[in-house]
Design an enzyme around this catalytic site. Sequence first.
Site, PDB file in Angstrom:
ATOM      1  N   LYS A 175     -13.975  25.782 -23.571  1.00 28.63           N
ATOM      2  CA  LYS A 175     -13.349  26.977 -24.126  1.00 28.63           C
ATOM      3  C   LYS A 175     -14.018  27.353 -25.446  1.00 28.63           C
ATOM      4  O   LYS A 175     -14.534  26.477 -26.136  1.00 28.63           O
ATOM      5  CB  LYS A 175     -11.870  26.690 -24.429  1.00 28.63           C
ATOM      6  CG  LYS A 175     -10.978  26.611 -23.215  1.00 28.63           C
ATOM      7  CD  LYS A 175      -9.524  26.433 -23.642  1.00 28.63           C
ATOM      8  CE  LYS A 175      -8.614  26.333 -22.434  1.00 28.63           C
ATOM      9  NZ  LYS A 175      -8.589  27.548 -21.607  1.00 28.63           N
ATOM     10  N   ARG A 200      -4.285  23.586 -12.100  1.00 29.48           N
ATOM     11  CA  ARG A 200      -3.966  23.676 -10.667  1.00 29.48           C
ATOM     12  C   ARG A 200      -4.411  22.421  -9.927  1.00 29.48           C
ATOM     13  O   ARG A 200      -3.845  22.081  -8.901  1.00 29.48           O
ATOM     14  CB  ARG A 200      -4.581  24.962 -10.094  1.00 29.48           C
ATOM     15  CG  ARG A 200      -6.069  25.050 -10.224  1.00 29.48           C
ATOM     16  CD  ARG A 200      -6.587  26.489 -10.120  1.00 29.48           C
ATOM     17  NE  ARG A 200      -6.300  27.271 -11.331  1.00 29.48           N
ATOM     18  CZ  ARG A 200      -6.641  28.547 -11.483  1.00 29.48           C
ATOM     19  NH1 ARG A 200      -7.250  29.197 -10.505  1.00 29.48           N
ATOM     20  NH2 ARG A 200      -6.355  29.181 -12.606  1.00 29.48           N
TER      21      ARG A 200
HETATM   22  N1  BES Z   1      -4.351  26.146 -20.073  1.00 29.14           N
HETATM   23  C1  BES Z   1      -5.109  27.256 -19.635  1.00 29.14           C
HETATM   24  C2  BES Z   1      -4.263  28.545 -19.548  1.00 29.14           C
HETATM   25  C3  BES Z   1      -3.761  29.074 -20.855  1.00 29.14           C
HETATM   26  C4  BES Z   1      -4.505  29.981 -21.570  1.00 29.14           C
HETATM   27  C5  BES Z   1      -2.512  28.705 -21.328  1.00 29.14           C
HETATM   28  C6  BES Z   1      -4.026  30.483 -22.754  1.00 29.14           C
HETATM   29  C7  BES Z   1      -2.036  29.198 -22.505  1.00 29.14           C
HETATM   30  C8  BES Z   1      -2.788  30.097 -23.224  1.00 29.14           C
HETATM   31  C9  BES Z   1      -5.702  26.983 -18.259  1.00 29.14           C
HETATM   32  O1  BES Z   1      -6.021  25.661 -18.020  1.00 29.14           O
HETATM   33  C10 BES Z   1      -6.968  27.754 -18.167  1.00 29.14           C
HETATM   34  O2  BES Z   1      -7.842  27.469 -18.920  1.00 29.14           O
HETATM   35  N2  BES Z   1      -7.015  28.702 -17.244  1.00 29.14           N
HETATM   36  C11 BES Z   1      -8.179  29.497 -17.068  1.00 29.14           C
HETATM   37  C12 BES Z   1      -8.413  29.647 -15.595  1.00 29.14           C
HETATM   38  C13 BES Z   1      -9.723  30.302 -15.264  1.00 29.14           C
HETATM   39  C14 BES Z   1     -10.887  29.402 -15.657  1.00 29.14           C
HETATM   40  C15 BES Z   1      -9.766  30.584 -13.773  1.00 29.14           C
HETATM   41  C16 BES Z   1      -7.911  30.849 -17.715  1.00 29.14           C
HETATM   42  O3  BES Z   1      -6.812  31.363 -17.595  1.00 29.14           O
HETATM   43  O4  BES Z   1      -8.817  31.355 -18.354  1.00 29.14           O
HETATM   44 MN    MN Z   2      -7.917  25.136 -18.710  1.00 32.43          MN
END
Ligand code: BES
Ligand code: MN
Length: 500
Positions: free
Chosen positions: A278, A352
């Site tokens: 990230k 997931r």
């Molecule tokens: N934990 C994150 C989702 C999230 C983002 C929660 C911001 C709270 C605040 C999750 O694991 C994630 O990173 N999801 C990705 C999925 C994508 C790579 C398909 C996302 O939402 O960007």
């Molecule tokens: Mn994530």
Amino acid sequence: MADLTLSGKNPTSVKADALVVGTCSTSDGVAVVADQLPADLVRQVETLAPRLGITGAVDEVRTIPAGHDVKADVVVLTGLGERRPDGTFATETLRRSAGAAIRSLAGTESVAVALPAVDEDELAAVVEGALLGAYAFTRYRDSEAAAKKEPVAAIEVVTSFSRTARAKAAVARAEVLAAAVHGARDLVNTPPNDLYPAAFADAAKAAVKELGARGVKVTVLDDKQLAAGGYGGLVGVGQGSARGPRLVKLAYAPAKATTKVAIVGKGITFDTGGISLKPPAGMPAMKSDMAGAAAVLHTVLAAARLGLPVAVTGYLCLAENMPGGNAQRPADVVTIRGGKTVEVTNTDAEGRLVMADGLVAAVEDGHDVVLDIATLTGAQMVALGTRTSGVMGNDGVRDEVKGAADTAGEDFWPMPLPAELKAGLRSTVADMVNAASDRWGGMLFAGHFLAEFVGDTPWAHLDIAGPAYNEKSPYGYTPAGGTGVGVRTLLGFLEGRAQG
Ligand code: BES
Ligand code: MN
Ligand code: ZN
């Protein structure tokens, strides 16, 4: 937690540091919503409202001197907004205005609350809001700084129902509920160097032990047992961290239960994204990526405390998503418990993967309904903002969750699972990919992914990505940081099932 009592006294005669009363906005200004206050005090507030900057809006809290005829030192005016056509206020408005007042009174010892409640349900909302607002996370501050922020210690709610059995039961329930929400908030707020999968599992064991002989059984699978058991999602996500994954199962099974509910929670104790790293800006908030598991743990504990006649099993899917030398790669294929294979096209779609293992475990155990709760997608926030959670799944269960949320006063909104998005699951090497090649409908795509692991079991999925963690200012009874969202909805769902 704050000590809460009910009292049938006249609010003017309650000895406290502060007396909380409501204000509301009317067509010609502001009205004070308290019959028993001295008439001249009420008149002063109402006529001087514009100059005092009082509008009666929800979340507005103003403090004024109490004057001679009120025993409390100050009067705190908390906004209730406009009355509804029938003259009442929504229960969530009462909850929120009580919470806003108590929250803003942090540092004050004793507070009397005299807000309008026409029945025990409304009284319950006032009590809940007050207790939810009396929260602070001070464990990591030096004692002097912590003392300044100490939440209100003693709350006396003034009501004409102070002696009814229903009112007493409402207080008892609200105390369990608020303790559960506070417990979930504490876990979310705990820094990720101290809350890692094994530490979370230990906290769950300790909490169950503290509960005593109320029949919650904990089992913990460690990383070796997970590998041996074929939990490839938890293992794959957890293997980039020096601190291995855990699957915690918490079973509350009262003899009188007529229905069996599973709740699966995402417990990523920190989400760096893994090798699909990230960007730095949003990363500190990823200590909240275990908020689903925190809600599940405290919902199960609360169900046991309340002695609900429902069997409920919580599954905490705990892992730390780190980009260590043994981390999974984008392109790895993992095998989820039960045998389905997933091509990991993005290691940041880790939730997931761990949830898939948890859902399969829940389905194996046999339940009448499976709920899951997760800070699953950034797309949830794009779709619904930071205060409204999404709920997907089988129409019936989804709507049942929505109903429970409405009653509890949590903002959830039903979302569809459009069939065409399933095409995005296709993988050239495995049964499915974990992340679609485009970002459209990202929350719904994640819902489809999870659906692959629940078979025919009635199911709903709660995406709380935004609401779990308040990065902005506190409001109502909601503090900054961990909010404990989901606990009230899940508990309400269980109570609904208990009534059949
Ligand atoms: N934990 C994150 C989702 C999230 C983002 C929660 C911001 C709270 C605040 C999750 O694991 C994630 O990173 N999801 C990705 C999925 C994508 C790579 C398909 C996302 O939402 O960007
Ligand atoms: Mn994530
Ligand atoms: Zn995550």
